[in-house]
Scaffold this active site. Structure first.
Site, PDB file in Angstrom:
ATOM      1  N   SER A  11       0.840  -1.190   0.000  1.00 44.12           N
ATOM      2  CA  SER A  11       0.000   0.000   0.000  1.00 44.12           C
ATOM      3  C   SER A  11       0.880   1.248   0.000  1.00 44.12           C
ATOM      4  CB  SER A  11      -0.955  -0.037   1.190  1.00 44.12           C
ATOM      5  OG  SER A  11      -1.956   0.943   1.063  1.00 44.12           O
ATOM      6  N   HIS A  61      -7.960  -4.947  -1.028  1.00 37.76           N
ATOM      7  CA  HIS A  61      -6.694  -4.287  -0.727  1.00 37.76           C
ATOM      8  C   HIS A  61      -5.786  -5.165   0.128  1.00 37.76           C
ATOM      9  CE1 HIS A  61      -3.991  -0.970  -0.644  1.00 37.76           C
ATOM     10  NE2 HIS A  61      -4.071  -0.794   0.659  1.00 37.76           N
TER      11      HIS A  61
END
Length: 729
Positions: free
Chosen positions: A586, A701
């Site tokens: 991320s 994610h």
């Protein structure tokens, strides 16, 4: 507080996920980049994007590219016999039946757990009594079988949690995600019957938030008409939805602004579940929020905004007191200066009656090496989770006639404490304690009496004999001291040949703490590898100032900090560039991308997971616009110039020897999105540079939606790292 069991499970998976790498040994044999016209850094501004087809998430051409590279990567790495061994070993660990079933307090003294294993791939939401759970052999009652639901409906549902209506907490709004996306479907569920409510509340898929008002009413914030979302892709219009109404019958009660990140109207309740008042928020950016209160009831349209900084975070409502965490200095009307990082409290109703004269008390003021991770409540106590030099403590507070008092809970010292769940009906807390070499132990603490009881420990998953943990401080480019942890054999030879994994995050005020990773231990530490965790600026290890030091155009400090830790490891002769591998996800994926392009000479392997990489166009990709408070505005002349200077996608240069990176992402990631990783990998491909690429078609994610997918990803990563970093030692 209730429902925290799922969050703790996902946090445990996330922590295990971040610790998966290694380092190597021979001189790097890397293809040198060749110049081509499609390099975005060289192409004219009006040139067509040769990789534009990858922007279409599920487009046929894009998915053909994805599948081809998935096959290539798996084919190459699975030929190594270690791949199947690693996958089997990791899956055995992840599915072990002697894992601690992470508990969450439920109504009436019950204990909830969300469980996944080889049989229950998508998971079970289940419940037992406290006595049964405490016995060590709990008898579980299944509330919701997500595998059975997925099979019946032909959708890979990922359970994202529940919001139950207090005080009975029997009617729950269940959030289900298709493949792990942030967007979810919401359905009403009857816990007692163990079934969805017939003709109950149902909300179709969307990035939405809901809150109960009463049994027949809820507030819903979602995309009511196509395009009615902010630039970040989040909803900003709240409507009242009554039972049996269709969505088009809902009545608007609150509207934010399309230019902001998000907005919603909600309900504030006390610890017993009693309605206090309505609240609202407008997220002006990722770190600034306008918090509104409606003290005159549900139909009130008169909003009161207290004169606190928009960076202040509303952290709780405790015995009539509003609890805030300050992220910047603030001076009250009386001239009292309250410093950033402080936890403050004041009588909420009195403040709303006279907002110009709010004068709080300071409950806790961190020093320069402390920060407050969060707050929670039990029936009678307020509990702060505090970091001191990146180790944890919990402090219990009470407010009575004599004012505020507190004491520290007698939990293990020099460890990472994770507050899993707190009870609304008692003063009990569930807390996990762990360290790099200490497996997780579950404690039940009484926040009122201070009594602490160990419930269970996870068996050791690897041999830690001969290993030690040390904390060092590296000096960054501007002279700032940056701490990092090193896990390595006690008899490590300082000859520069030790395979070493370096991990960091460095953003959004999120601290990195020691955690017990069976996969890291079994597949890396046991084999003689070393692991370093860097607490670089941008994170939350030392409070708001540590975070703010790396914001926007100051972000190079974050990257300098990471490089300083690497150089400190090299200067100590613990490792050297041919033996040093790095990894992050991320925002940490952006960190890895920057390190790949800024200092390719320092690393021999780079794992870049679910990353941001195009910092010139990130605001137009998935939820990227919401992160301008962290990264800056690409359209601003100064901030935009800086972002281009560090953007990995725009800084791949011809004639540079890059380590062969491993890009990982997920098709279902609707937060950062897969396009960053796709286009960076495609750029490497166009420039004739070697790389590995793997895109999980599910997982969101987190890049994986179940334990099997986690095991496959770990096996790919460790095989890659072993080949790059351990085979040549």
């Amino acid at each position: 507080m209730r429902g925290a069991f799922l969050n703790s499970f996902m946090m445990a998976i996330a922590l295990a996920t971040v610790i998966t790498m290694a380092a190597s040994a021979q001189p790097r044999m890397t293809t040198v980049a060749k110049a081509i016209d499609s390099n975005p850094n060289k192409a004219p501004k009006d040139a067509a994007d040769p990789r534009a087809y990858l922007n279409e998430i599920d487009g046929d051409k894009a998915m053909t590219w994805v599948k081809a590279h998935n096959v290539s990567t798996v084919s190459k790495l699975s030929k190594d016999q270690r791949y199947s061994e690693y996958q089997a070993d990791i899956l055995k660990i992840l599915q072990a039946t002697d894992r601690i079933a992470s508990p969450g307090f439920a109504h009436g003294g019950m204990i909830d757990n969300f469980w996944q294993d080889g049989t229950h791939v998508q998971g079970l939401w289940r419940r037992t009594t406290w006595e049964s759970y405490r016995s060590g052999k709990p008898q579980w009652r299944t509330i919701l079988d997500v595998d059975a639901l997925s099979k019946a409906e032909g959708t890979t549902w990922v359970f994202e949690g529940e919001d139950c209506l207090p005080p009975a907490n029997n009617l729950c709004l269940i959030s289900l995600s298709d493949g792990g996306k942030d967007a979810d479907v919401v359905r009403e569920f009857d816990v007692a019957k163990g079934e969805f409510v017939k003709e109950g509340f149902v909300l179709p898929e969307g990035k939405q938030s809901v809150t109960w008002v009463d049994e027949n009413t809820m507030y819903v914030t979602r995309e009511w008409t196509p395009g009615e979302v902010t630039a970040s892709g989040y909803a900003y219009v709240t409507k009242v939805l009554k039972r049996s109404q269709s969505l088009d019958q809902a009545v608007e009660i609150f509207r934010g602004d399309k230019k902001h990140v998000s907005a919603a109207r909600r309900v504030l309740r006390d610890i017993a579940g009693k309605y206090v008042m309505d609240t609202s928020y407008r997220a002006l950016d990722f770190f600034n929020t306008e918090q509104g209160f409606y003290p005159n009831g549900r139909t009130d349209t008169h909003k009161v905004v207290l004169p606190l900084p928009t960076t202040a975070t509303f952290s709780g409502y405790y015995k009539g007191q509003a609890i805030y965490q300050l992220k910047s200095d603030w001076t009250s009307a009386k001239g009292t200066v309250f410093h950033n990082g402080a936890i403050i409290a004041f009588d909420l109703k009195a403040a709303l009656a006279d907002p110009a004269h709010v004068e709080p008390l300071v409950l806790f003021m961190p020093d320069e090496h402390q920060s407050v991770e969060g707050t929670t409540q039990t029936k009678n106590r307020l509990v702060l989770s505090i970091l001191s030099n990146v180790t944890s403590e919990l402090r219990s507070f009470d407010f009575g006639k004599g004012g505020w008092s507190s004491f520290k809970l007698a939990l293990p010292q020099n460890s990472t404490l994770s507050l899993t769940s707190s009870d609304d009906e008692s003063d009990h807390l569930f807390v996990f304690s762990e360290g790099f070499l200490e497996s997780s132990s579950l404690f039940c603490a009484d926040a009122a009496s201070g009594k602490v009881e160990m419930i269970k420990s996870t068996p050791e998953r690897f041999d830690a004999e001969g290993l030690q943990v040390q904390q060092f401080w590296a000096t960054s480019k501007d002279g700032t001291k940056v701490p990092y942890f090193l896990v390595a054999p006690k008899d490590l030879k300082l000859d520069g040949t030790n395979p070493t994994i370096l991990y960091a995050y460095g953003g959004f005020e999120i601290p990195m703490q020691p955690s017990y990773s069976a996969s890291l231990g079994m597949l890396w530490l046991e084999k003689g590898g070393a692991y370093a965790l860097a607490n670089i600026r941008g994170g939350g290890e030392f409070g708001p100032k540590w975070h703010e030091a790396g914001l926007k155009t100051h972000r190079q400090r974050v990257y300098d900090d990471f490089q300083a830790v690497a150089q400190d490891l090299i200067a100590k002769k613990l490792t050297s560039p041919p033996h040093l591998g790095i990894m992050g996800g991320s925002n940490g994926g952006l960190l890895m991308g920057v390190q790949l392009t800024e200092r390719p000479d320092l690393w021999n392997a780079v794992v870049i997971r679910v990353p941001l990489l195009d910092m010139v166009n990130f605001t137009h990709m998935s939820a990227g616009a919401s992160w301008q408070g962290e990264y800056g505005d690409p359209d601003d002349p100064v901030e935009g110039a800086f972002l281009r200077s560090i953007s990995p996608y725009h800084n791949v240069r011809a004639g540079v020897a890059y380590p062969e990176p491993f890009f990982e992402t997920s098709t279902k990631d609707d937060r950062v999105g897969p396009v960053h990783a796709r286009k960076m990998a495609a750029l490497f491909e166009d420039m004739g540079l070697p790389f590995y690429y793997y895109e999980n078609v599910e997982g969101g994610h987190a890049a994986a939606a179940n334990l099997q997918e986690h095991a496959r990803r770990y096996a790919l990563e460790y095989t890659y790292m072993s080949q790059k970093l351990m085979d040549n030692k």
